[in-house]
Design a protein around this motif. Sequence first.
Motif, PDB file in Angstrom:
ATOM      1  N   GLU A 253     -13.627  -3.884  13.516  1.00 55.77           N
ATOM      2  CA  GLU A 253     -12.756  -2.793  13.957  1.00 55.77           C
ATOM      3  C   GLU A 253     -11.514  -2.679  13.068  1.00 55.77           C
ATOM      4  O   GLU A 253     -11.093  -1.573  12.718  1.00 55.77           O
ATOM      5  CB  GLU A 253     -12.345  -3.018  15.418  1.00 55.77           C
ATOM      6  N   LEU A 254     -10.932  -3.806  12.673  1.00 58.37           N
ATOM      7  CA  LEU A 254      -9.753  -3.778  11.802  1.00 58.37           C
ATOM      8  C   LEU A 254     -10.091  -3.198  10.424  1.00 58.37           C
ATOM      9  O   LEU A 254      -9.309  -2.425   9.860  1.00 58.37           O
ATOM     10  CB  LEU A 254      -9.189  -5.189  11.638  1.00 58.37           C
ATOM     11  N   ILE A 255     -11.248  -3.566   9.899  1.00 62.33           N
ATOM     12  CA  ILE A 255     -11.667  -3.042   8.596  1.00 62.33           C
ATOM     13  C   ILE A 255     -11.848  -1.530   8.671  1.00 62.33           C
ATOM     14  O   ILE A 255     -11.424  -0.790   7.772  1.00 62.33           O
ATOM     15  CB  ILE A 255     -12.969  -3.724   8.140  1.00 62.33           C
ATOM     16  N   ALA A 256     -12.463  -1.065   9.748  1.00 58.50           N
ATOM     17  CA  ALA A 256     -12.668   0.375   9.917  1.00 58.50           C
ATOM     18  C   ALA A 256     -11.332   1.102  10.022  1.00 58.50           C
ATOM     19  O   ALA A 256     -11.154   2.183   9.441  1.00 58.50           O
ATOM     20  CB  ALA A 256     -13.521   0.639  11.160  1.00 58.50           C
ATOM     21  N   GLU A 257     -10.373   0.512  10.754  1.00 60.01           N
ATOM     22  CA  GLU A 257      -9.054   1.132  10.879  1.00 60.01           C
ATOM     23  C   GLU A 257      -8.361   1.244   9.527  1.00 60.01           C
ATOM     24  O   GLU A 257      -7.675   2.230   9.249  1.00 60.01           O
ATOM     25  CB  GLU A 257      -8.178   0.309  11.828  1.00 60.01           C
ATOM     26  N   GLU A 258      -8.543   0.245   8.690  1.00 60.67           N
ATOM     27  CA  GLU A 258      -7.848   0.229   7.402  1.00 60.67           C
ATOM     28  C   GLU A 258      -8.399   1.250   6.425  1.00 60.67           C
ATOM     29  O   GLU A 258      -7.634   1.937   5.734  1.00 60.67           O
ATOM     30  CB  GLU A 258      -7.924  -1.168   6.791  1.00 60.67           C
ATOM     31  N   ILE A 259      -9.716   1.383   6.356  1.00 60.87           N
ATOM     32  CA  ILE A 259     -10.296   2.236   5.322  1.00 60.87           C
ATOM     33  C   ILE A 259     -10.511   3.676   5.775  1.00 60.87           C
ATOM     34  O   ILE A 259     -10.847   4.526   4.943  1.00 60.87           O
ATOM     35  CB  ILE A 259     -11.633   1.653   4.814  1.00 60.87           C
ATOM     36  N   GLU A 260     -10.316   3.980   7.070  1.00 59.48           N
ATOM     37  CA  GLU A 260     -10.529   5.361   7.505  1.00 59.48           C
ATOM     38  C   GLU A 260      -9.437   6.287   6.972  1.00 59.48           C
ATOM     39  O   GLU A 260      -9.633   7.492   6.889  1.00 59.48           O
ATOM     40  CB  GLU A 260     -10.604   5.446   9.028  1.00 59.48           C
ATOM     41  N   ASP A 261      -8.261   5.737   6.625  1.00 58.32           N
ATOM     42  CA  ASP A 261      -7.223   6.500   5.938  1.00 58.32           C
ATOM     43  C   ASP A 261      -7.045   5.873   4.550  1.00 58.32           C
ATOM     44  O   ASP A 261      -6.283   4.925   4.386  1.00 58.32           O
ATOM     45  CB  ASP A 261      -5.905   6.463   6.719  1.00 58.32           C
ATOM     46  N   PRO A 262      -7.738   6.390   3.529  1.00 59.19           N
ATOM     47  CA  PRO A 262      -7.763   5.716   2.220  1.00 59.19           C
ATOM     48  C   PRO A 262      -6.557   5.996   1.340  1.00 59.19           C
ATOM     49  O   PRO A 262      -6.520   5.554   0.190  1.00 59.19           O
ATOM     50  CB  PRO A 262      -9.033   6.295   1.581  1.00 59.19           C
ATOM     51  N   PHE A 263      -5.552   6.714   1.847  1.00 57.10           N
ATOM     52  CA  PHE A 263      -4.434   7.125   1.000  1.00 57.10           C
ATOM     53  C   PHE A 263      -3.130   6.405   1.320  1.00 57.10           C
ATOM     54  O   PHE A 263      -2.057   6.865   0.950  1.00 57.10           O
ATOM     55  CB  PHE A 263      -4.214   8.634   1.124  1.00 57.10           C
ATOM     56  N   GLY A 264      -3.206   5.276   2.020  1.00 53.70           N
ATOM     57  CA  GLY A 264      -2.001   4.535   2.365  1.00 53.70           C
ATOM     58  C   GLY A 264      -1.693   3.435   1.361  1.00 53.70           C
ATOM     59  O   GLY A 264      -2.084   3.500   0.183  1.00 53.70           O
ATOM     60  N   ASP A 265      -0.999   2.402   1.836  1.00 55.57           N
ATOM     61  CA  ASP A 265      -0.605   1.284   0.981  1.00 55.57           C
ATOM     62  C   ASP A 265      -1.330  -0.007   1.323  1.00 55.57           C
ATOM     63  O   ASP A 265      -0.926  -1.086   0.874  1.00 55.57           O
ATOM     64  CB  ASP A 265       0.906   1.044   1.093  1.00 55.57           C
ATOM     65  N   ASP A 266      -2.378   0.070   2.137  1.00 49.58           N
ATOM     66  CA  ASP A 266      -3.131  -1.133   2.477  1.00 49.58           C
ATOM     67  C   ASP A 266      -3.878  -1.656   1.251  1.00 49.58           C
ATOM     68  O   ASP A 266      -4.132  -0.925   0.290  1.00 49.58           O
ATOM     69  CB  ASP A 266      -4.123  -0.844   3.611  1.00 49.58           C
ATOM     70  N   ALA A 267      -4.252  -2.926   1.328  1.00 49.31           N
ATOM     71  CA  ALA A 267      -4.875  -3.577   0.166  1.00 49.31           C
ATOM     72  C   ALA A 267      -6.182  -2.906  -0.249  1.00 49.31           C
ATOM     73  O   ALA A 267      -6.534  -2.907  -1.428  1.00 49.31           O
ATOM     74  CB  ALA A 267      -5.117  -5.052   0.478  1.00 49.31           C
ATOM     75  N   ASN A 268      -6.910  -2.342   0.706  1.00 53.76           N
ATOM     76  CA  ASN A 268      -8.217  -1.743   0.407  1.00 53.76           C
ATOM     77  C   ASN A 268      -8.179  -0.225   0.294  1.00 53.76           C
ATOM     78  O   ASN A 268      -9.230   0.414   0.233  1.00 53.76           O
ATOM     79  CB  ASN A 268      -9.227  -2.153   1.484  1.00 53.76           C
ATOM     80  N   ASP A 269      -6.986   0.360   0.274  1.00 51.62           N
ATOM     81  CA  ASP A 269      -6.877   1.808   0.105  1.00 51.62           C
ATOM     82  C   ASP A 269      -7.097   2.192  -1.354  1.00 51.62           C
ATOM     83  O   ASP A 269      -7.051   1.345  -2.258  1.00 51.62           O
ATOM     84  CB  ASP A 269      -5.506   2.298   0.577  1.00 51.62           C
TER      85      ASP A 269
END
Length: 287
Positions: A253-269
Amino acid sequence: MVQYNPKDWITFIFIFHKSDTFRQLIPMMFVIGLYTYGVCFLEIEHWKLSEKSHVKNISIMHGMLGFVISLLLSYRTNTAYDRWWEGRKLWGSLVNSSRNLALKLSVILSDESDKKFLREVIPMYVSILSKHLSNKEVSKMLFENIDLEIVHQKHKPNQVAKTIFHKINELYKSGKITGDQLITINNELQTFTDVCGACERIKNTPIPYSYSAFIKKFIFFYIMTLPFGYAFSLGYYSIPVVIFTFYVLASLELIAEEIEDPFGDDANDLPTEKISENIKKHVEEIL
């Protein structure tokens, strides 16, 4: 975006990156472990429930719901990855359109001042789009060589796109670009705005709230009921089992939350700023 070697298994298994879900879930895993210990203590030591207790049959429910939760999380992660991959394809098309536009203009135009203007304003659009999608402030230093003042209350990429169209229209009116050449470069110019709109659609349309909330509640109640059934068969060994189960489900669930918005500053964006820098370098080489 994290750069890594996909063939290096040892690094994946034994080294925890700062963006790894394990680091984020440590506090909750500790709480889940204490909760599981409490349930085991009550059932085994305090209540001393026998093997004939109906509480033991709770594990039957987990067996039935395990398949359901796996389908939900599979759909959740696939949907999130589709959004991430669509964003990458959009920025890939932006790279190609910028190169094609620069290549065509480098052949069509002969005035160095016109080339210089477009050499700076084309990468400027990409840079502002990157900051626009990540909600960053646009620095005025980007426009020091161009007569362009960005109004922060208005749509910033549209203002730069309007400047590009205005310049192309001036070149057409002055005869530096023919009607046929204008039609030739129109597709690349239109792609800029199309990519911007598609990226905004991804950013501004999250997964429906009811669906996301249901998955979180489902995971929570699924984990909270696990110790009641496992305490009979595993005893205190159910503590690491429940913790690991929570880690797997919550991580998805955390992985899905992170990559569903790919334009932020997260490590996998998506590395939109790096792509912007590459576009700037290529456009400057061509023009």
